[in-house]
Design a protein around this motif. Structure first.
Motif, PDB file in Angstrom:
ATOM      1  N   GLU A 117       0.845  -1.197   0.000  1.00 33.23           N
ATOM      2  CA  GLU A 117       0.000   0.000   0.000  1.00 33.23           C
ATOM      3  C   GLU A 117       0.880   1.247   0.000  1.00 33.23           C
ATOM      4  O   GLU A 117       1.839   1.338   0.775  1.00 33.23           O
ATOM      5  CB  GLU A 117      -0.914   0.012   1.226  1.00 33.23           C
ATOM      6  CG  GLU A 117      -1.912   1.153   1.172  1.00 33.23           C
ATOM      7  CD  GLU A 117      -2.631   1.412   2.484  1.00 33.23           C
ATOM      8  OE1 GLU A 117      -3.701   2.058   2.445  1.00 33.23           O
ATOM      9  OE2 GLU A 117      -2.131   0.989   3.545  1.00 33.23           O
ATOM     10  N   GLN A 389       0.843  -3.230   9.505  1.00 34.68           N
ATOM     11  CA  GLN A 389       0.798  -1.781   9.348  1.00 34.68           C
ATOM     12  C   GLN A 389      -0.071  -1.455   8.127  1.00 34.68           C
ATOM     13  O   GLN A 389      -0.029  -2.180   7.129  1.00 34.68           O
ATOM     14  CB  GLN A 389       2.197  -1.188   9.134  1.00 34.68           C
ATOM     15  CG  GLN A 389       3.176  -1.493  10.247  1.00 34.68           C
ATOM     16  CD  GLN A 389       4.503  -0.770  10.075  1.00 34.68           C
ATOM     17  OE1 GLN A 389       4.579   0.433  10.246  1.00 34.68           O
ATOM     18  NE2 GLN A 389       5.539  -1.509   9.741  1.00 34.68           N
ATOM     19  N   THR A 390      -0.844  -0.376   8.223  1.00 39.10           N
ATOM     20  CA  THR A 390      -1.543   0.217   7.089  1.00 39.10           C
ATOM     21  C   THR A 390      -1.566   1.720   7.309  1.00 39.10           C
ATOM     22  O   THR A 390      -1.161   2.211   8.371  1.00 39.10           O
ATOM     23  CB  THR A 390      -2.999  -0.272   6.965  1.00 39.10           C
ATOM     24  OG1 THR A 390      -3.760   0.237   8.090  1.00 39.10           O
ATOM     25  CG2 THR A 390      -3.107  -1.785   6.925  1.00 39.10           C
ATOM     26  N   HIS A 391      -2.076   2.460   6.323  1.00 38.59           N
ATOM     27  CA  HIS A 391      -2.183   3.910   6.515  1.00 38.59           C
ATOM     28  C   HIS A 391      -3.041   4.228   7.735  1.00 38.59           C
ATOM     29  O   HIS A 391      -2.741   5.154   8.489  1.00 38.59           O
ATOM     30  CB  HIS A 391      -2.794   4.556   5.264  1.00 38.59           C
ATOM     31  CG  HIS A 391      -4.253   4.319   5.102  1.00 38.59           C
ATOM     32  ND1 HIS A 391      -4.773   3.193   4.500  1.00 38.59           N
ATOM     33  CD2 HIS A 391      -5.331   5.049   5.496  1.00 38.59           C
ATOM     34  CE1 HIS A 391      -6.085   3.244   4.520  1.00 38.59           C
ATOM     35  NE2 HIS A 391      -6.463   4.359   5.116  1.00 38.59           N
ATOM     36  N   ARG A 402       5.317   4.412  13.245  1.00 42.88           N
ATOM     37  CA  ARG A 402       5.300   3.077  12.654  1.00 42.88           C
ATOM     38  C   ARG A 402       5.631   2.035  13.725  1.00 42.88           C
ATOM     39  O   ARG A 402       6.178   2.349  14.782  1.00 42.88           O
ATOM     40  CB  ARG A 402       6.319   3.010  11.514  1.00 42.88           C
ATOM     41  CG  ARG A 402       5.983   3.952  10.343  1.00 42.88           C
ATOM     42  CD  ARG A 402       7.168   4.093   9.408  1.00 42.88           C
ATOM     43  NE  ARG A 402       6.847   4.922   8.251  1.00 42.88           N
ATOM     44  CZ  ARG A 402       6.379   4.452   7.096  1.00 42.88           C
ATOM     45  NH1 ARG A 402       6.184   3.150   6.954  1.00 42.88           N
ATOM     46  NH2 ARG A 402       6.111   5.262   6.101  1.00 42.88           N
ATOM     47  N   PHE A 429       2.828  -1.698   4.290  1.00 38.03           N
ATOM     48  CA  PHE A 429       2.639  -0.269   4.051  1.00 38.03           C
ATOM     49  C   PHE A 429       3.981   0.334   3.677  1.00 38.03           C
ATOM     50  O   PHE A 429       5.010   0.005   4.260  1.00 38.03           O
ATOM     51  CB  PHE A 429       2.073   0.439   5.282  1.00 38.03           C
ATOM     52  CG  PHE A 429       1.800   1.898   5.039  1.00 38.03           C
ATOM     53  CD1 PHE A 429       0.773   2.282   4.199  1.00 38.03           C
ATOM     54  CD2 PHE A 429       2.576   2.878   5.624  1.00 38.03           C
ATOM     55  CE1 PHE A 429       0.522   3.634   3.950  1.00 38.03           C
ATOM     56  CE2 PHE A 429       2.332   4.217   5.395  1.00 38.03           C
ATOM     57  CZ  PHE A 429       1.302   4.601   4.548  1.00 38.03           C
TER      58      PHE A 429
END
Length: 604
Positions: A117, A389-391, A402, A429
């Motif tokens: 992503e 993890q993602t936005h 992070r 991410f």
């Protein structure tokens, strides 16, 4: 496409607007000689207006507005380009002018998905479609097979996550032109990369949305969302509204050759009709471009609605449950929605790995005891996209930290081995593969009272967290409208020369190489045949039957203390977090923070 502009064979331009609340509509053209031309549009049935212009009046590149009842000028809601931002004129674009050279590309099967992503504005220092092309080779070398772009639909200003889009057919001009986005997609295909696009069909952004002025039927008075009135998918005049979004989805797949879409927050799409808009849209994609190439539809759905994943037209859903369980185990954080996972985080993790959702109808304390989710154990692992993890999970933290900034190195490495080698498609991410030191914060580009409201609203969101109970602490949360907040989020690719970041990149590459070698070739044809058991307080064993009949087994301890139990494993080890793990397992012991993966071939 019934909306917007189309170029006819003789060079004429056909303009169409659905404006059921307008009495009359004029087309205002800024033609090639910079002379303004105003033309009265012809009313049709059911609120439509149209006009055909001559090649001397309009051509590709012409800027235009619609004037409503002699009053305000509005852009085309189906504008293919809006080079002067959301309040400016739309631009005529010839959708057939781009010279596509990816005819041989048929996409990739879903079981090969390893997703990355990224946010266009912060993925590179330049923040453009063209600049992103320069980093595609890095992603191929990493082991990525699909990039997922956060929303690119035109939003107000020059910086935004993308979820405030208001012109859903126009790539935001701060990233580049429509042809430059097509160039990015084509460059990705040339490298064997799928390209997925995040789209928002649950609301329009708060600045630049003129639909209320001439098509209030787009919105529902019966349903509401966290962003205000819901989109009208099931009331009077909803057929045109549904068509607008279905054509938008088809537009991105057909005109831009995207390989799939991620539908943002479908739990906020309220539709009491059957089939609902998600079901109808999924069917339209498979009946259209899905007939000739591989097209994948992904959902984000906080409600854990498993029925969508059983339709056969939807590939997968983001699995927030596995993120929350892993995050709690790695950080100990229990605020907010993490509280739902604090009782048995290891069990929640194991259930996610084996059955998809952790919550499959159980009550959620975070949601005031309401049941959450539907049974998902019969679904294949490919239906759940796993991530650490993602936005959202980074950017919705106050300071955008992070996971590498919050967790210790060894536990994080073990958690990644669990995540990246499990059968479910993993998502990374941008920047996590080298433990980027840059944060990813919430940012936008609003002005005036709206900017103040967004800034204060952002800070109020954290009032329920112990760390921000004091108003003075909340005042220190970065202002999302400050340009510096955005600039600090841009990835620093130069840090790859530093040993720490180089070592993390090597580790991610090694795991994805193992996935490509041992796991990915065996995933096709998998069903929901998986089981899990718990070992002590923090140990787990998960077993899957792979598509070729082999048995995949994970043994892991996700805690600081050793655990003991009967550990049944067989086959060839293709990952060991430490070389002596088989000896420990044979003695019925699991050291702290360890993971091991085994494959046992099918018995003929």
């Amino acid at each position: 496409m019934p909306f917007g502009t189309s170029i006819l064979p003789n060079g004429s331009i056909h303009f169409r607007l659905w404006a059921p609340a307008a009495q009359h509509v004029e087309l205002r053209l800024e033609n090639v000689t910079d002379n303004e031309i105003i033309l009265q549009m012809h009313p049709l049935a059911d609120g439509w207006f149209q006009i055909k212009t001559s090649p001397l009046q309009a051509a590709p590149g012409t800027l235009y507005h619609y004037r409503l009842d002699g009053g305000i000028d509005v852009p085309d809601p189906a504008s293919r380009a809006n080079p002067q931002d959301v309040h400016g004129p739309s631009q005529v674009v010839d959708p057939l002018a781009f010279n596509w050279q990816d005819d041989a590309w048929q996409g990739r099967p879903w079981h090969e998905a390893v997703i990355y992503e990224l946010h266009l504005g912060t993925f590179t220092m330049e923040g453009t479609f063209r600049a992103a092309i320069q980093r595609l080779d890095n992603l191929v070398e990493l082991g990525i097979t699909a990039i997922e772009l956060m929303p690119v639909a035109d939003f107000p200003g020059t910086r935004n996550w993308g979820y405030d889009g208001v012109l859903l057919f126009a790539p935001d001009h701060s990233y580049g032109t429509p042809d430059e986005l097509k160039t990015l997609v084509q460059a990705a295909h040339a490298r064997g990369l799928m390209v997925l696009l995040d789209v928002v069909y649950n609301h329009f952004g708060p600045d630049g949305n003129y639909l209320h002025a001439y098509a209030p039927q787009f919105f529902s008075e019966r349903h509401h969302t966290p962003w205000g009135a819901a989109i009208n998918f099931d009331g009077d005049d909803s057929r045109t509204v549904r068509d607008f979004f279905i054509h938008n989805a088809l537009y991105w797949l057909e005109e831009y050759h995207f390989d799939g879409l991620r539908l943002d927050a479908v739990h906020a799409i309220i539709d009491d009709s059957r089939p609902d808009i998600v079901e109808e849209l999924a069917a339209a994609l498979q009946a259209g471009p899905g007939q000739t190439r591989k097209v994948h539809l992904i959902l984000e759905n906080d409600a854990n609605t498993a029925r969508y994943l059983k339709l056969g037209t939807i590939a997968a859903q983001w699995n927030d449950d596995i993120h929350h369980a892993l995050h709690l185990l790695l950080t100990g954080e229990r605020d907010g929605y993490y509280a739902d996972y604090a009782d048995r985080p290891t069990r929640h993790l194991a259930r996610c790995l084996a059955e998809g959702f952790a919550f499959q109808g159980e009550p959620s304390a975070f949601r005031e005891g309401r049941p959450r989710g539907e049974p998902s154990g019969d679904l294949p692992p490919g239906a759940f996209i796993n991530f650490i993890q993602t936005h959202d999970q980074i950017g919705n933290r106050a300071y955008g930290e992070r996971i590498a900034m919050l967790a210790q190195q060894k536990p994080l490495q073990v958690a990644l081995a669990v995540l990246l080698l499990a059968p479910s498609p993993p998502l990374l991410f941008m920047g996590e593969e080298f433990a980027a030191a840059t944060p990813f914060k919430f940012f936008c580009d609003f002005h005036g009272e709206l900017a103040d409201a967004v800034t204060e609203g952002r800070r109020r969101e954290f009032a329920g967290f112990r760390k921000f109970a004091d108003p003075a602490a909340r005042a220190g949360i970065p202002d999302p409208n400050d340009p510096a907040t955005f600039v600090r989020c841009k990835l620093n690719w130069d840090c790859l020369d530093e040993p720490q970041h180089k070592a993390w990149l090597k580790y991610y590459r090694s795991l994805l190489t193992l996935r490509r070698t041992y796991v990915m070739p065996r995933l096709s044809g998998m069903d929901g045949d998986a089981e899990f058991e718990l070992v002590g307080a923090s140990g787990l064993v998960v077993r899957w039957r792979l598509g070729d009949g082999a048995r995949l087994t994970l043994l892991a301890n996700q805690g600081d203390d050793p655990v003991e139990g009967v550990l049944d494993f067989a086959g060839t080890a293709f990952y060991l977090s430490q070389p002596d793990l088989p000896e420990f397992f044979a003695e019925g012991r699991m050291p702290p923070w360890c993971a091991a993966w085994f494959i046992e071939e099918a018995q003929l």
